[in-house]
Design an enzyme around this catalytic site. Structure first.
Site, PDB file in Angstrom:
ATOM      1  N   HIS A  34      52.232  27.202 -25.897  1.00 45.41           N
ATOM      2  CA  HIS A  34      53.110  26.060 -25.632  1.00 45.41           C
ATOM      3  C   HIS A  34      53.113  25.026 -26.761  1.00 45.41           C
ATOM      4  CE1 HIS A  34      55.058  24.212 -21.774  1.00 45.41           C
ATOM      5  NE2 HIS A  34      55.869  24.172 -22.820  1.00 45.41           N
ATOM      6  N   ASP A  53      55.330  23.504 -15.393  1.00 45.14           N
ATOM      7  CA  ASP A  53      54.029  23.864 -15.938  1.00 45.14           C
ATOM      8  C   ASP A  53      52.929  23.461 -14.968  1.00 45.14           C
ATOM      9  OD1 ASP A  53      51.818  24.276 -17.683  1.00 45.14           O
ATOM     10  OD2 ASP A  53      52.917  23.515 -19.410  1.00 45.14           O
ATOM     11  N   HIS A  78      50.211  22.431 -16.144  1.00 41.64           N
ATOM     12  CA  HIS A  78      49.535  21.391 -16.913  1.00 41.64           C
ATOM     13  C   HIS A  78      50.533  20.353 -17.399  1.00 41.64           C
ATOM     14  CE1 HIS A  78      47.412  25.283 -17.369  1.00 41.64           C
ATOM     15  NE2 HIS A  78      46.340  24.547 -17.137  1.00 41.64           N
ATOM     16  N   ASP A  96      50.207  18.860 -20.439  1.00 36.09           N
ATOM     17  CA  ASP A  96      50.297  18.966 -21.902  1.00 36.09           C
ATOM     18  C   ASP A  96      50.525  17.594 -22.523  1.00 36.09           C
ATOM     19  OD1 ASP A  96      49.869  21.633 -21.546  1.00 36.09           O
ATOM     20  OD2 ASP A  96      51.935  22.242 -21.901  1.00 36.09           O
ATOM     21  N   HIS A 109      48.047  23.330 -27.756  1.00 34.82           N
ATOM     22  CA  HIS A 109      49.025  23.646 -26.698  1.00 34.82           C
ATOM     23  C   HIS A 109      48.896  22.706 -25.499  1.00 34.82           C
ATOM     24  CE1 HIS A 109      46.645  26.619 -23.868  1.00 34.82           C
ATOM     25  NE2 HIS A 109      45.894  25.617 -24.255  1.00 34.82           N
ATOM     26  N   ASP A 130      56.552  27.090 -18.700  1.00 38.68           N
ATOM     27  CA  ASP A 130      55.294  27.786 -18.944  1.00 38.68           C
ATOM     28  C   ASP A 130      55.056  28.718 -17.749  1.00 38.68           C
ATOM     29  OD1 ASP A 130      52.534  28.479 -19.108  1.00 38.68           O
ATOM     30  OD2 ASP A 130      52.116  26.658 -20.250  1.00 38.68           O
ATOM     31  N   ASP A 189      52.478  29.823 -16.610  1.00 38.38           N
ATOM     32  CA  ASP A 189      51.342  29.478 -15.765  1.00 38.38           C
ATOM     33  C   ASP A 189      51.708  28.448 -14.699  1.00 38.38           C
ATOM     34  OD1 ASP A 189      50.998  26.809 -16.741  1.00 38.38           O
ATOM     35  OD2 ASP A 189      49.525  27.433 -18.227  1.00 38.38           O
ATOM     36  N   GLU A 200      53.944  31.207 -23.069  1.00 38.21           N
ATOM     37  CA  GLU A 200      52.597  31.549 -22.600  1.00 38.21           C
ATOM     38  C   GLU A 200      52.517  32.902 -21.886  1.00 38.21           C
ATOM     39  OE1 GLU A 200      49.791  30.098 -23.354  1.00 38.21           O
ATOM     40  OE2 GLU A 200      50.280  28.038 -23.969  1.00 38.21           O
TER      41      GLU A 200
END
Length: 300
Positions: free
Chosen positions: A100, A123, A125, A127, A140, A227, A229, A272
């Site tokens: 990412h 996402d 996360h 980030d 990332h 992303d 994830d 990702e």
């Protein structure tokens, strides 16, 4: 939506610490992304991959808690230039990753074309770390903060300008693993975040309806940064930083369908995907399914 699409692969894995994500673009291509889009009557121009030099010495920290800083900057400058050029040629940039940290370049290339770019950050996360708040030094985990002009000087100034995005133009969807520094930044900048708590309580349709309404009021283009994830690892196992309790494929597909119907998305990246950690290319196939939905594919 723009009927001309440029596919750009970014085989970068310098932004994190698990090898293999550099093969993500190839995995998504192998899962049939071009065929999927061509069946929807898009003109697809696959530009191949942005050049990435692979080094024997992989993980290198500098004194500022930034792993592989030089490599990340060099690659993202090339990404930004490529994305910028394709937008000048009136193509929709669809960027495949790769970790990412590549969003540093994609958003840098996109934001030059808008007065007030919006970003949907799909996402697990945020980030939103900087080199000062990051527990790992992995870049990332920093790109969204850097696009706001927050973080290390060299990261925020990729492609020669900063900031790229205003905090009020960002919507984070699916967050469930935020560091303390990220939580503080979210509060300070009043960034709109839908955690899994809100999504479970409100339902995905309401979340996307609110997101569309919120961004339509204040932006002239929207970049989707998805992303894999963000999805639950039971469905998308091929990611480097899985977090249980995530979004389902059904929820995510609905989100993409609603975004297509809203006609607000003007560029997108899917990142990702790590085939080494995957099961029979399952995560790449999910990515292709979500891309199909974002570009108008329907079940009937």
């Amino acid at each position: 939506m723009n009927k001309k699409i440029s596919i750009i692969g970014v085989p970068i894995d310098y932004g994190q610490s698990r090898r293999g994500v550099d093969m993500g673009p190839s995995a998504i291509r192998y899962a049939g992304v071009s065929d999927r889009l061509e069946k929807l009557n898009y003109v697809v121009n696959d530009l191949g991959d942005v050049p990435v030099t692979q080094l024997e010495q992989y993980k290198k920290k500098n004194t500022d808690n930034l792993n592989n800083l030089e490599q990340v900057i060099e690659i993202n400058e090339n990404v930004a230039k490529t994305v910028d050029q394709e937008m000048q040629n009136d193509y929709f940039p669809l960027i495949l990753g790769g970790d990412h940290s590549m969003a540093l370049g994609t958003i840098a290339g996109v934001a030059k074309h808008y007065q007030s770019l919006g970003v949907i950050w799909y996402d697990a996360h945020g980030d939103l770390n900087t080199n000062e708040t990051s527990p790992s030094g992995n870049i990332h985990g920093m790109p969204l903060a850097a696009t706001l002009g927050i973080g290390h000087d060299r990261l925020i100034n990729i492609y020669g300008y900063t900031p790229k995005v205003k905090p009020e133009n960002i919507v984070v969807i699916g967050a469930r693993d935020l560091d303390d520094g990220e939580k503080e930044l979210i509060k300070k900048e009043n960034i709109k975040v839908y955690t899994m708590h809100e999504i479970d309580r409100m339902g995905m349709p309401k979340v996307i309806e609110e997101t569309i309404s919120y961004l339509k009021e204040r932006t002239d283009g929207v970049h989707l940064s998805l992303d894999l994830d963000g999805l639950d690892p039971s469905e998308a196992p091929g990611v480097g930083t899985p977090v249980i309790g995530g979004l389902s494929y059904r929820e995510s597909r609905l989100a993409m369908e609603m975004l297509y119907e809203s006609n607000i998305v003007t560029s997108a990246e899917f990142v990702e995907v790590n085939p080494i950690l995957d099961e029979k290319n399952k995560t790449a196939r999910l990515a292709v399914g979500l891309i199909g939905s974002l570009f108008g594919e329907k079940l009937k």
